[in-house]
Motif scaffolding. Structure first.
Motif, PDB file in Angstrom:
ATOM      1  N   THR A 127       0.846  -1.184   0.000  1.00 48.76           N
ATOM      2  CA  THR A 127       0.000   0.000   0.000  1.00 48.76           C
ATOM      3  C   THR A 127       0.891   1.247   0.000  1.00 48.76           C
ATOM      4  O   THR A 127       2.076   1.140  -0.217  1.00 48.76           O
ATOM      5  CB  THR A 127      -0.941  -0.114   1.204  1.00 48.76           C
ATOM      6  OG1 THR A 127      -0.147  -0.412   2.348  1.00 48.76           O
ATOM      7  CG2 THR A 127      -1.911  -1.264   1.007  1.00 48.76           C
ATOM      8  N   GLN A 128       0.318   2.383   0.234  1.00 47.83           N
ATOM      9  CA  GLN A 128       1.082   3.607  -0.026  1.00 47.83           C
ATOM     10  C   GLN A 128       2.086   3.972   1.060  1.00 47.83           C
ATOM     11  O   GLN A 128       3.102   4.578   0.802  1.00 47.83           O
ATOM     12  CB  GLN A 128       0.131   4.781  -0.217  1.00 47.83           C
ATOM     13  CG  GLN A 128      -0.976   4.523  -1.215  1.00 47.83           C
ATOM     14  CD  GLN A 128      -0.420   4.119  -2.551  1.00 47.83           C
ATOM     15  OE1 GLN A 128       0.537   4.709  -3.010  1.00 47.83           O
ATOM     16  NE2 GLN A 128      -1.003   3.115  -3.174  1.00 47.83           N
ATOM     17  N   GLY A 129       1.760   3.675   2.310  1.00 47.38           N
ATOM     18  CA  GLY A 129       2.658   4.041   3.400  1.00 47.38           C
ATOM     19  C   GLY A 129       2.767   5.540   3.566  1.00 47.38           C
ATOM     20  O   GLY A 129       1.917   6.312   3.109  1.00 47.38           O
ATOM     21  N   CYS A 133      -0.048   8.383   1.959  1.00 49.17           N
ATOM     22  CA  CYS A 133      -1.258   8.239   2.763  1.00 49.17           C
ATOM     23  C   CYS A 133      -1.058   8.931   4.099  1.00 49.17           C
ATOM     24  O   CYS A 133       0.066   9.068   4.574  1.00 49.17           O
ATOM     25  CB  CYS A 133      -1.551   6.751   2.958  1.00 49.17           C
ATOM     26  SG  CYS A 133      -3.080   6.478   3.857  1.00 49.17           S
ATOM     27  N   ILE A 135      -2.582   8.001   7.084  1.00 44.07           N
ATOM     28  CA  ILE A 135      -2.948   7.256   8.293  1.00 44.07           C
ATOM     29  C   ILE A 135      -2.076   6.025   8.581  1.00 44.07           C
ATOM     30  O   ILE A 135      -2.400   5.256   9.470  1.00 44.07           O
ATOM     31  CB  ILE A 135      -4.431   6.821   8.239  1.00 44.07           C
ATOM     32  CG1 ILE A 135      -4.716   5.951   7.004  1.00 44.07           C
ATOM     33  CG2 ILE A 135      -5.348   8.002   8.284  1.00 44.07           C
ATOM     34  CD1 ILE A 135      -6.079   5.274   7.059  1.00 44.07           C
ATOM     35  N   PRO A 136      -0.978   5.794   7.860  1.00 44.71           N
ATOM     36  CA  PRO A 136      -0.282   4.532   8.076  1.00 44.71           C
ATOM     37  C   PRO A 136       0.356   4.404   9.450  1.00 44.71           C
ATOM     38  O   PRO A 136       0.808   5.383  10.029  1.00 44.71           O
ATOM     39  CB  PRO A 136       0.796   4.499   6.991  1.00 44.71           C
ATOM     40  CG  PRO A 136       1.005   5.897   6.590  1.00 44.71           C
ATOM     41  CD  PRO A 136      -0.302   6.597   6.814  1.00 44.71           C
ATOM     42  N   SER A 169      -0.327  -4.259   4.565  1.00 49.16           N
ATOM     43  CA  SER A 169      -1.249  -3.139   4.777  1.00 49.16           C
ATOM     44  C   SER A 169      -0.743  -2.341   5.960  1.00 49.16           C
ATOM     45  O   SER A 169      -0.507  -2.907   7.023  1.00 49.16           O
ATOM     46  CB  SER A 169      -2.657  -3.627   5.113  1.00 49.16           C
ATOM     47  OG  SER A 169      -3.159  -4.422   4.078  1.00 49.16           O
ATOM     48  N   CYS A 170      -0.617  -1.030   5.767  1.00 46.91           N
ATOM     49  CA  CYS A 170      -0.051  -0.226   6.842  1.00 46.91           C
ATOM     50  C   CYS A 170      -1.129   0.374   7.742  1.00 46.91           C
ATOM     51  O   CYS A 170      -0.834   1.219   8.580  1.00 46.91           O
ATOM     52  CB  CYS A 170       0.891   0.830   6.285  1.00 46.91           C
ATOM     53  SG  CYS A 170       0.436   1.477   4.683  1.00 46.91           S
ATOM     54  N   CYS A 171      -2.398  -0.036   7.564  1.00 46.54           N
ATOM     55  CA  CYS A 171      -3.413   0.205   8.586  1.00 46.54           C
ATOM     56  C   CYS A 171      -4.308  -1.025   8.573  1.00 46.54           C
ATOM     57  O   CYS A 171      -4.133  -1.913   7.759  1.00 46.54           O
ATOM     58  CB  CYS A 171      -4.216   1.481   8.319  1.00 46.54           C
ATOM     59  SG  CYS A 171      -5.366   1.345   6.940  1.00 46.54           S
ATOM     60  N   ASN A 174      -7.950  -0.457   5.314  1.00 44.73           N
ATOM     61  CA  ASN A 174      -8.140  -0.065   3.928  1.00 44.73           C
ATOM     62  C   ASN A 174      -7.463  -0.970   2.914  1.00 44.73           C
ATOM     63  O   ASN A 174      -7.825  -2.122   2.780  1.00 44.73           O
ATOM     64  CB  ASN A 174      -7.760   1.400   3.744  1.00 44.73           C
ATOM     65  CG  ASN A 174      -8.810   2.301   4.361  1.00 44.73           C
ATOM     66  OD1 ASN A 174      -9.975   1.962   4.346  1.00 44.73           O
ATOM     67  ND2 ASN A 174      -8.427   3.399   4.922  1.00 44.73           N
ATOM     68  N   CYS A 175      -6.459  -0.471   2.175  1.00 44.17           N
ATOM     69  CA  CYS A 175      -5.918  -1.265   1.070  1.00 44.17           C
ATOM     70  C   CYS A 175      -5.200  -2.517   1.568  1.00 44.17           C
ATOM     71  O   CYS A 175      -5.067  -2.732   2.748  1.00 44.17           O
ATOM     72  CB  CYS A 175      -4.994  -0.455   0.195  1.00 44.17           C
ATOM     73  SG  CYS A 175      -4.601   1.200   0.707  1.00 44.17           S
TER      74      CYS A 175
END
Ligand code: SF4
Ligand code: SF4
Length: 356
Positions: A127-129, A133, A135-136, A169-171, A174-175
């Motif tokens: 994911t974006q990190g 993003c 919120i990670p 996934s860094c949360c 989501n993704c």
């Protein structure tokens, strides 16, 4: 009357101008394909045209020198055509078979591994990190690169029972998506609220609506409108943090990493499946995540040794059963693996309404 402005169509762009001419010419008219070696696919069209695809791993977030280097290689060997896969691999299409080996050599010489096809471990979908993003709870590209350094051999060789898709996934919310092995941030404490900022930053009704277990209530704190969390109900999902950053849930100690296995999006051979939690509470030690790498390598080694040919991770676990999975991998089975939260059925926000 003024001329009406035509609507602006958005969405995926037309892929044809970016496709190799041999692929455009033979679109939908392929007679067969094969897999000559790890990282290389071969397609022959009904017309007799041939095309080879060479897949190389990249670091996903790339500086423009790297992108120019990859583009120069495409100009030299692949008529200037490339495409990136969902897992951040780069694919070169070559219509002349004699260019395949020189292309592989050019990529290897610059440090790009060739692999990720068929029964190998493909690049991790991540994911974006921190880069894109807000919120990670951990980084994405850095840790994925570190983990793939550990799995290099499994990327360049096809020695797994079947393909292995990994994701991070860094949360928690989501993704990331389903994967044979998914590495997901796991918050273990409810959010800490900065009451001075809530009234200025958060739209309180949407934050209240966002909580899947109705744990958030409007409250007046120090004379200011704010929010409060019923910590007995909170499942530490982190869904309130994106619409209300003063509800900080990321924490250097209490945001951990969990590993889930057996997820699958495709319906090849068996139906799609959701992944299941197998390890939790691992420390979030970016950028190299040694504790996570150890568990992932343990699961992969067991699957490689015990899986039958063409069994995906979920098929393997279904055949041997979950008790055997924990026994063979040596991962501890704890009370956290049992979802016995009876409130879930009644309270979880399971309606089909879209919320923002
Ligand atoms: S997984 Fe979560 S934190 Fe990571 S990029 Fe996606 S939305 Fe952002
Ligand atoms: S972390 Fe999740 S469960 Fe806890 S208050 Fe926020 S939205 Fe609700």
């Amino acid at each position: 009357m003024a001329e009406l402005r035509p609507p602006i169509e958005s969405g995926a762009p037309d892929p044809m101008p970016y496709m190799h001419p041999v692929m455009v010419k033979n679109y939908g008219k392929w007679s067969f394909h094969s897999h000559p070696k790890p990282g290389v696919l071969y397609h022959r069209a009904e017309s007799g045209d041939e095309i080879w695809t060479v897949k190389a791993g990249t670091a996903r977030q790339m500086d423009h020198y790297t992108i120019r280097e990859l583009a120069d290689i495409a100009d030299q060997f692949a008529d200037g055509f490339v495409r990136f896969t969902a897992r951040s691999n780069i694919e070169y299409m070559v219509a002349d078979g004699s260019k395949v080996e020189p292309l592989i050599k050019a990529l290897n010489d610059k440090g790009y591994p060739i692999g990720g096809t068929a029964n190998s471990v493909s690049m991790i979908a991540h994911t974006q990190g921190f880069l894109h993003c807000d919120i990670p709870g951990t980084d994405a590209s850095g840790v994925v690169k570190a983990l793939m350094d550990e799995l290099y051999d499994d990327f360049v060789k096809c020695e797994m029972p079947n393909r292995v898709k990994l994701s991070t996934s860094c949360c928690e919310i989501n993704c990331g998506g389903q994967a044979d092995i998914a590495i997901i941030v796991q918050h273990t404490k409810p959010p800490k609220i900065n009451h001075d900022l809530v009234a200025n930053v958060c739209e309180r009704p949407s934050v209240v609506a966002r909580c899947p277990v109705a744990a958030i209530r409007p409250a007046l704190v120090n004379g200011k409108p704010s929010l409060e969390v019923d910590e007995k109900k909170c499942i530490c999902c982190g869904a309130c943090f994106p619409p209300c950053p003063p509800m900080q849930i990321n924490d250097p100690v209490h945001s951990k990493i969990a590993i889930w296995v057996g997820g699958k999006n495709s319906n090849a051979r068996s139906k799609p499946t959701f992944h299941k939690l197998v390890a939790s509470g691992l420390p979030n030690t970016a950028p190299r995540w040694p504790e996570v790498a150890e568990v992932v390598k343990k699961i992969l080694a067991t699957y490689k040794a015990d899986g039958k040919p063409w069994e995906r991770m979920n098929d393997w676990i279904e055949r041997i059963g979950w008790p055997a999975f924990f026994e063979k991998t040596g991962l501890p089975f704890t009370k956290y693996h049992i979802d016995n939260w009876r409130g879930g059925r009644a309270n979880l926000n399971a309606s089909a309404h879209i919320r923002f």
